[in-house]
Structure formats: C-alpha cells, structure tokens
Motif scaffolding. Sequence first.
Motif: not given
Length: 336
Positions: A35-42, A114-116, A93-95
């Motif tokens: 979903t996005h590049g934050h380390a806990d997701h990617a 994901g995160d939003y 709309g998160h990063v």
Amino acid sequence: MRPDELLCPRPEGLYCPPGGFHIDPVRPVERALITHGHADHARAGHGHVLATAETLDIMAIRYGEDHAGSTQVAALGETLIIDGVAVRFHPAGHVLGSAQIAVGRGGLRIVASGDYKPRPDPTCASFEPVDCDVFITEATFGLPVFRHPDAGDEISRLLGSVGANPDRAHLVGAYSLGKAQRVIRLLRDAGYDQPIYIHGALKRLCDYYESQGIALGELRPATVETGGKGDFAGAVVLGPPSAFGDKWARRFPDPLISFASGWMMVRQRARQRGVELPLVISDHADWDELTATITAIAPEEVWVTHGREEALVRWCEMNGTRARPLHMVGYEDEAE
Ligand SMILES: [Zn+2]
C-alpha cells in the motif's frame, strides 16, 4: 464467496487465496501488494512486488534496487486481474504514492485501505472513498479523544515560536517519509521562505519528493561542518525522531525541541520525549475521520487491522455495521 475466502488475515499479513498474494506482508512472501512505503508495510525480500510507481521508487531508495525479485507498477484506478481476482489501487492520502487496494471477485469487493487520511495534504493525492462490501481500516487513532487540529494552525504555532525565540534553533522531529516533507511544504505554504535545515537521513526522500514535483524550497544539510553553531540560531531544523537522543541534537544553540505527530495529543508522550513544542500533525485519520469514512462508504462489514480496534468495532456495531478486529501484528503506530 464469503469475504474471508477472498481475503483473510495470516500471521504474515492479509492473504488472498485465489489470487495467491499478500497485502503488506510483514515477512518475505512470493507475491506482495504494497500500500505504501513506510517500513512496517513495505519490507524487502519479496519474490514479486506490485505497488504504485512512487512506492516502488521509495522502496528502491530505502532498500536498494534489488529489494524484490521483480516489480510491477500499479497505476491508480486501473484494474489488473491476478488469477481471476480483480485488483485496483486508489489513492489513500497518507504519504506520496500511498494507495488503498480494492480486491474483487464474483461481485464481492473488499478494500484494504492500508494507512490513510481523508484531509488534504499538499504532498500526496487525496484519499478517495471506494464503494465496497468490506472495508478494512486501521485504527491508530481510533478513540474519541483523538481529534487532530488543522495542520496549518499547528504550523502557525511553530512559526510563532520561531519569531518569539530568535536565538534558539527549533529542532522539529518528523518521520523521514511523508511527515518531514509535509511539514516543510506546510511551512512554505505559510510563507516561510528561509532555508530549512535537514538531518542527512531525510535528504534522499526530500530529493525524491522534489523530483516528483513537490517543491520544498531551499534545504540545507544540518551539519556543523557547514557552518558555526550560531548559524542555526532562529533556524528551523528537521530530523528523524531517532536523531534527537544522540549528539546530533546537542550541537545546536539552546535547541527548542518540537515533534510533529498525532501522538502529540497525548501530553504525557510529549513530556516523556522532552518535547517543548508539540505539534499535532498526523498522517492518519483521527476518530472523526475514521467514523465519517465508514459512514460515507457504508460497507456491509468493517475489519479493523490494528490500533485501538475495540473502540472502533464497538462504534460500528452501535451504528448497525458488522465489524471485527483482525489483531494484526507487525504494524506500528505512526512510526516507521
Ligand atoms: Zn504508514
């Protein structure tokens, strides 16, 4: 098809049995949708990664080009078929690059958000509510006490403090992906045109945001080698929170410690971190935004991945929507 036959929680992350893929797996898997590049997701080490172009770029910046066996770009709004499962990415709309992932088959659609955050952010595409039968949401700030103020007002407080303390360096803690660039962009939008100093850990991602058309103004390295200690008097200096405990932070004149996070709503957290100027700026939905989003989408069912799950599940049930906590492990609270 029952929803949990299309997507089900596994220890390594949400898994789609017919499509043979995971969403944001916390361990290396064969096929990952991110979903996005934050380390806990990617995370690095997947066989194949499907994500937006920006998320793939961010993963390459952080982990190296060889972070996965192979990669594929998912364009927003475009439907891809994976073993008979329709997959579509929508802005979260998160990063920069963040996406919700809609997964559909046989008339059933599940959205993993994901995160939003639904509120406007000048550094990324706006969150888009997507019609679905099951909406999967996080609940990082899933308690009624979490109501985030306007980010522009928080930036005004920072600039007020800079004006009132011309001899002090303002050290602002901000996570390196998303928050840092958003704080810088908000400062520029508020008319602040002085150079902004950044810790080395922020440089590559700030450069990347610039390359994607998000103007951040003049950024200078926050290192003593580039000037005398006095040069930072009255300056705004951004660094990752982890840098505040080491000697990097002590090189500045009479530093005024600030931190930009949704957690700054909690006074005790600010005090524990020695934060003199807490800025409540979050990249997650607050309580009102979580409940308004669920109301607007009106799904049959809500699944809550992590955070303050019980309160949001109870709210859904009181408002006539089936809901269940997934208790997913490995995702952090507005951290990376
Ligand atoms: Zn995130």
